[in-house]
Scaffold this motif. Sequence first.
Motif, PDB file in Angstrom:
ATOM      1  N   ASP A   1     -24.937 -14.172 -25.184  1.00 43.33           N
ATOM      2  CA  ASP A   1     -26.219 -15.093 -24.838  1.00 43.33           C
ATOM      3  C   ASP A   1     -25.764 -16.392 -24.660  1.00 43.33           C
ATOM      4  O   ASP A   1     -24.619 -16.935 -24.749  1.00 43.33           O
ATOM      5  CB  ASP A   1     -27.221 -14.581 -25.898  1.00 43.33           C
ATOM      6  N   ASP A   2     -26.824 -17.346 -24.556  1.00 38.00           N
ATOM      7  CA  ASP A   2     -26.473 -18.724 -24.059  1.00 38.00           C
ATOM      8  C   ASP A   2     -25.947 -19.514 -25.624  1.00 38.00           C
ATOM      9  O   ASP A   2     -25.670 -20.525 -25.548  1.00 38.00           O
ATOM     10  CB  ASP A   2     -27.656 -19.203 -23.663  1.00 38.00           C
ATOM     11  N   ARG A   3     -26.013 -18.667 -26.637  1.00 32.57           N
ATOM     12  CA  ARG A   3     -25.488 -19.384 -27.776  1.00 32.57           C
ATOM     13  C   ARG A   3     -24.002 -18.816 -28.105  1.00 32.57           C
ATOM     14  O   ARG A   3     -23.558 -18.999 -29.335  1.00 32.57           O
ATOM     15  CB  ARG A   3     -26.225 -19.160 -29.060  1.00 32.57           C
ATOM     16  N   ASP A   4     -23.480 -18.271 -27.440  1.00 22.82           N
ATOM     17  CA  ASP A   4     -22.124 -17.694 -27.365  1.00 22.82           C
ATOM     18  C   ASP A   4     -22.062 -16.469 -28.503  1.00 22.82           C
ATOM     19  O   ASP A   4     -21.115 -16.602 -29.304  1.00 22.82           O
ATOM     20  CB  ASP A   4     -20.845 -18.597 -27.714  1.00 22.82           C
TER      21      ASP A   4
END
Length: 266
Positions: free
Chosen positions: A185-188
């Motif tokens: 996701d966008d937080r890796d």
Amino acid sequence: MSRRNRVLAVVALVGLLGLSGCLGLFGGGSVGDDRLDRAPAGDDYAWNASVDAHITVLSDATFEAVYRVNGSEATLYRPDGLGGRTPLDVRAVRYQYPNGTVINGSTLAARGGVTQNRDEVTVTLPADVEGGRLAFTAGSTPKRFSLPTYVDGSYEVVLPPGRDVSLPVFGQISPGDYDTPVRTDDRDRVHITWGDVTADSVTVQFYQPGDLRILGGLVALAGVVGVGGLLYYRRQIERLRRLREEHGLDVDTDDDDRQGPPPGMG
């Protein structure tokens, strides 16, 4: 053995059994409010997750779990490795009613109950509702999450930022029938989902890419040390050979008729 010694032995055995919990002498009781009402270790719980069990593994070897519950109670435990159970170290307990209202752990204990014995933690849900979601924080182990499947159904495990499971041996997922690809996701963070888990447990072993670089460096260092050791060994063998030649000890015994004196004595 004298009668006095037999009595002492029995008392000692009873004490050991009591301390181990085998006789239930220290069988536990209610979990304290300070433990139940702690703040979650990471972000707020994933109340809006669409799965039946949502687990977020955190970088500090803890995890946050949210389970859709049915029935009157939930039992939380880990296998102890000897065929038994040990209670899960739950804290930051929360319960969400079907209408979305969230109560803290001490309120849940007052309306239902949260107790612990030597085998498990038992969470008794409020008697006036059906269903809802139970959330808690507990300890995990670095680079490996494993927990029994307290509920059947769909599962999602979210790994800490920067972790991966794609390399065999270093990354392992069980059960293996996860039905959506591993994704970030966008937080890796890597997400692993299962459509329907019927296995006894869910286990994910993961790693950081930096771990592989460190391992590669250690392997290279071991190779250099091994080559250096081999060269040193060969130099020592060569040195011994030269010493034998200098002292006349390097002779060919195939031509020795054993009639003359030993080398150096003639």
